[in-house]
Design an enzyme around this catalytic site. Structure first.
Site, PDB file in Angstrom:
ATOM      1  N   ASN A  92       0.803  -1.096   0.184  1.00  0.00           N
ATOM      2  CA  ASN A  92       0.430   0.420  -0.575  1.00  0.00           C
ATOM      3  C   ASN A  92       0.440   1.501   0.044  1.00  0.00           C
ATOM      4  O   ASN A  92       0.891   2.495   0.103  1.00  0.00           O
ATOM      5  CB  ASN A  92      -0.709  -0.512   0.999  1.00  0.00           C
TER       6      ASN A  92
ATOM      7  N   LYS B 156       5.614 -11.278   8.631  1.00  0.00           N
ATOM      8  CA  LYS B 156       5.980 -10.257   9.257  1.00  0.00           C
ATOM      9  C   LYS B 156       6.173 -10.760  10.652  1.00  0.00           C
ATOM     10  O   LYS B 156       7.261 -10.096  10.765  1.00  0.00           O
ATOM     11  CB  LYS B 156       4.728  -9.713   8.734  1.00  0.00           C
TER      12      LYS B 156
HETATM   13  P1  ADP Z   1       2.072  -5.993   2.481  1.00  0.00           P
HETATM   14  O1  ADP Z   1       1.954  -5.253   0.957  1.00  0.00           O
HETATM   15  O2  ADP Z   1       2.227  -5.192   3.488  1.00  0.00           O
HETATM   16  O3  ADP Z   1       3.211  -7.097   2.935  1.00  0.00           O
HETATM   17  P2  ADP Z   1       0.161  -8.265   2.441  1.00  0.00           P
HETATM   18  O4  ADP Z   1      -1.076  -8.075   2.303  1.00  0.00           O
HETATM   19  O5  ADP Z   1       1.248  -9.398   2.336  1.00  0.00           O
HETATM   20  O6  ADP Z   1       0.795  -6.864   2.858  1.00  0.00           O
HETATM   21  O7  ADP Z   1       0.030  -8.799   4.828  1.00  0.00           O
HETATM   22  C1  ADP Z   1      -0.963  -8.025   5.687  1.00  0.00           C
HETATM   23  C2  ADP Z   1      -2.274  -8.479   5.505  1.00  0.00           C
HETATM   24  O8  ADP Z   1      -2.378  -9.088   6.507  1.00  0.00           O
HETATM   25  C3  ADP Z   1      -3.704  -6.898   6.208  1.00  0.00           C
HETATM   26  O9  ADP Z   1      -4.392  -6.641   5.505  1.00  0.00           O
HETATM   27  C4  ADP Z   1      -4.369  -8.119   6.461  1.00  0.00           C
HETATM   28  O10 ADP Z   1      -4.974  -8.614   5.605  1.00  0.00           O
HETATM   29  C5  ADP Z   1      -3.955  -9.594   6.540  1.00  0.00           C
HETATM   30  N1  ADP Z   1      -4.141 -10.565   8.048  1.00  0.00           N
HETATM   31  C6  ADP Z   1      -3.761 -12.195   8.079  1.00  0.00           C
HETATM   32  N2  ADP Z   1      -3.997 -12.355   9.224  1.00  0.00           N
HETATM   33  C7  ADP Z   1      -3.719 -11.679  10.058  1.00  0.00           C
HETATM   34  C8  ADP Z   1      -3.635 -10.959  11.571  1.00  0.00           C
HETATM   35  N3  ADP Z   1      -3.685 -12.071  12.128  1.00  0.00           N
HETATM   36  N4  ADP Z   1      -3.410 -10.277  12.243  1.00  0.00           N
HETATM   37  C9  ADP Z   1      -3.854  -8.689  11.053  1.00  0.00           C
HETATM   38  N5  ADP Z   1      -3.712  -8.746   9.784  1.00  0.00           N
HETATM   39  C10 ADP Z   1      -3.603  -9.997   9.118  1.00  0.00           C
HETATM   40 MG    MG Z   2       2.937  -8.709   1.528  1.00  0.00          MG
END
Ligand code: ADP
Ligand code: MG
Length: 317
Positions: free
Chosen positions: A17, A279
């Site tokens: 994002n 993460k």
């Molecule tokens: P990025 O591009 O920042 O790597 P991702 O889409 O790969 O983003 O990862 C972030 C997403 O992980 C969040 O938008 C959320 O929808 C998802 N997510 C999955 N499990 C969890 C969790 N336990 N707590 C918070 N977010 C989560």
């Molecule tokens: Mg990601």
């Protein structure tokens, strides 16, 4: 008596994002991203930037595939080269926006540079036995058979939508350009490195061979933070905090957790593979790597609040 306090060093991993999904989106998004980064610089932090590249490397890969389809003289462009192109393209937009944002705030003494970064992976990494990341366009069965034969790609049927190439996501083992990155960072420059998790390479004697793989940017950023002896690893993403029971009625946002608590939540399956799981795993690894190191997961807009302890999920030993 003069007290010289060393600046706190933070590695910031930018998620999807922070960059948007298309070329015009990225040009807009980097302005907000640059503001958040320069805020931290103004607060006195030493910042190193890394970033993801999912949509961008997909766009480049699709464009290169279309080129070799339309012109038989243009051979297929390897994925490693597509990652290199994405690092340069994203680095350019970030350099441009960061420089402008600093000039707007009368900061003229911090040069911005992107390091094209190769990251070595181990060819015996078990991930190579189980490619999990779909990349590029959907193909027909005939196209799928051709690329399997011609390029040795692993192709799988994807949920009734056609066939797609699958690549491995091995762990980063070594940042090849770390010496150059460290020199730039130590001399006070703002460095963008390890874009898209780095260009995956495999060592063959003195030769580094580009690998058809994708390194997770959260893990590559973690290694970068360790190698630069950073104090904080900030993973900026689309949620303000990580949660347990995510998306369920009893969802609970996490504020301050220990490595042991995070490991328990990982084992209980609270974090989705491919999104929040890497993460939290990267955060755990960084916080465990040395006493005093902190990892933080939060929103881009909340980076400053997060580092000042007001929000985000903070993981410490
Ligand atoms: P990025 O591009 O920042 O790597 P991702 O889409 O790969 O983003 O990862 C972030 C997403 O992980 C969040 O938008 C959320 O929808 C998802 N997510 C999955 N499990 C969890 C969790 N336990 N707590 C918070 N977010 C989560
Ligand atoms: Mg990601």
């Amino acid at each position: 008596m003069i007290f010289l306090t060393k600046k706190k060093r933070i590695v910031i991993a930018l998620g999807g994002n922070a960059l948007g999904n298309t070329l015009p989106e990225q040009m807009e998004a980097v302005k907000t991203t640059a503001k958040a980064i320069v805020d931290l610089i103004e607060e006195g932090f030493e910042v190193i930037v890394s970033h993801g590249n999912g949509p961008q490397v997909g766009m480049i890969n699709n464009a290169m595939t279309a080129l070799s389809k339309s012109d038989p003289k243009q051979p297929n462009v390897p994925l490693s080269v597509c990652v290199a192109m994405s690092q340069a393209y994203i680095g350019y937009d970030l350099q441009n926006a960061l420089r402008e944002e600093m000039y707007n705030r009368n900061i003229f003494d911090i040069p911005v540079a992107t390091m094209i970064t190769q990251v070595r992976v181990d060819e015996n990494d078990p991930a190579f036995q189980n490619p999990t990341k779909p990349i590029g366009q959907f193909m027909t069965l005939e196209e799928a058979k051709r690329v399997e034969e011609e390029y040795g790609y692993v192709v799988r049927e994807d949920a009734g939508r056609g066939y797609r190439r699958m690549v491995a996501s091995p762990k980063p083992a070594e940042i090849i350009e770390i010496g150059a990155i460290r020199t730039l960072v130590d001399s006070g420059q703002l460095v963008i490195a390890c874009g898209g998790g780095g260009i995956p390479v495999i060592r063959q004697g003195n030769h580094l061979k580009g690998a058809g793989a994708v390194i997770d940017k959260d893990f590559a950023s973690e290694l970068l933070a360790e190698e630069l002896d950073a104090d904080v690893l900030i993973i900026l993403t689309a949620v303000e905090k990580a949660a347990v029971n995510f998306g369920k009625p009893d969802q609970k946002w996490l504020d301050e957790i220990t490595v042991a608590e995070a490991e328990k939540y990982i084992a209980e399956g609270h974090f989705a593979a491919g999104s929040m799981l890497p993460k939290v795993q990267a955060a755990v690894r960084f916080a465990s790597s040395k006493k005093g190191r902190t990892a933080l997961i939060t929103l881009l807009e909340k980076a400053s609040d997060g580092i000042n302890g007001r929000t985000g999920t903070r993981i410490t030993l």
